[in-house]
Design an enzyme around this catalytic site. Sequence first.
Site, mmCIF file in Angstrom:
data_model
loop_
_atom_site.group_PDB
_atom_site.id
_atom_site.type_symbol
_atom_site.label_atom_id
_atom_site.label_comp_id
_atom_site.label_asym_id
_atom_site.label_seq_id
_atom_site.Cartn_x
_atom_site.Cartn_y
_atom_site.Cartn_z
ATOM 1 N N TYR A 39 30.860 44.247 69.437
ATOM 2 C CA TYR A 39 31.843 43.217 69.129
ATOM 3 C C TYR A 39 33.257 43.799 69.118
ATOM 4 O O TYR A 39 33.681 44.452 68.150
ATOM 5 C CB TYR A 39 31.550 42.563 67.782
ATOM 6 C CG TYR A 39 30.172 41.951 67.652
ATOM 7 C CD1 TYR A 39 29.461 41.500 68.768
ATOM 8 C CD2 TYR A 39 29.570 41.811 66.398
ATOM 9 C CE1 TYR A 39 28.198 40.945 68.637
ATOM 10 C CE2 TYR A 39 28.310 41.246 66.263
ATOM 11 C CZ TYR A 39 27.628 40.822 67.392
ATOM 12 O OH TYR A 39 26.373 40.262 67.257
ATOM 13 N N HIS A 87 20.076 45.946 69.774
ATOM 14 C CA HIS A 87 20.914 44.896 70.339
ATOM 15 C C HIS A 87 20.560 44.609 71.796
ATOM 16 O O HIS A 87 20.709 45.471 72.661
ATOM 17 C CB HIS A 87 22.378 45.310 70.230
ATOM 18 C CG HIS A 87 23.319 44.157 70.164
ATOM 19 N ND1 HIS A 87 24.679 44.303 70.013
ATOM 20 C CD2 HIS A 87 23.102 42.808 70.212
ATOM 21 C CE1 HIS A 87 25.255 43.115 69.976
ATOM 22 N NE2 HIS A 87 24.316 42.197 70.097
#
Length: 321
Positions: A56, A140
């Site tokens: 992010y 992830h």
Amino acid sequence: MKVRHVRGTDIVLTEVGFGSAVLGNLRTVVTDDDARRAVDAAWERGVRYFDTAPHYGLGLAEERLGRALAPYPRSEYVLSTKVGRLLVPNAHPQGRDAEGFDVPDERVRVWDFSRDGIHRSLQQSLERLRVDHIDIAFVHDPDQHHPESLAEAMETLNSLVAHGTIRAAGPGTNSSEATVEGFALGATTAMLAGRYTLIDPSAGVAALPEARRSGRSIIAAGVFNSGILATDFPDPTATFEYLPASADVRRRVAALVPLCASFGITVPAAAIAFPLTSPYVASVVLGMRNASEVERNLDLYEHGVDADFWPAWMAAGSHAG
């Protein structure tokens, strides 16, 4: 705020968690002040679960979240981050990140699910977050890399759980199949994005039954399906799965508007409440880029949804694409 246990662990999560992807300037710039005020507002409203990832904003979300949480006792909140994308210096920067975050591309993501890569990733996350431990580590998007990525990563993470370095681990994905695989590989929980929503409840077919069978919990993210369920009325420019929503998706969401109104609620309120109808969902993670979004979303959560709405929603069939 109500809390739920992550089944099979000693972890307790607030029913609403704070998702920090937006703090990494996802699709639009967020100021440092707005990021801090969003976290402060969430804390004041009782949120005690915060999720982030190196992906992010090339570490920006972790850095901002770490600064914002620094005044609060570490023992009073649960923190999760992710592994699989290792951040390294970019030898050939072009200016801005090319993966949806409006940040300089001074770093670059490198897929790495190896034992060494996971240890390096977690150490870097600890430094950016300014903490001495992570509670939950998610693998992830393993489904976006090689098929063996999840198994490779879970071997390392299961060992870290066994040694008490982290408290829980599992896949962090938008794939129900990867969630099921994660539980088969010993995951203690999983984060599943966009697959248990008002217009895509497909996690109910396999992922949630597997959580039930395994005695585990799922953390639901992406409950607005990237935007189409985030507003009271469907915006013609809204996205679904980060792409322009199709006419069929917009039609299905538009059909929800009068149904929700007849129960005195809105589409976003129903979107937040829906995952929590399952006892195998431990928390709903919401991305909130400023204090006003925090207040709005938590007001919707606290308003609740009448139990009679769900049979009506099923009968309306808008969940069936």
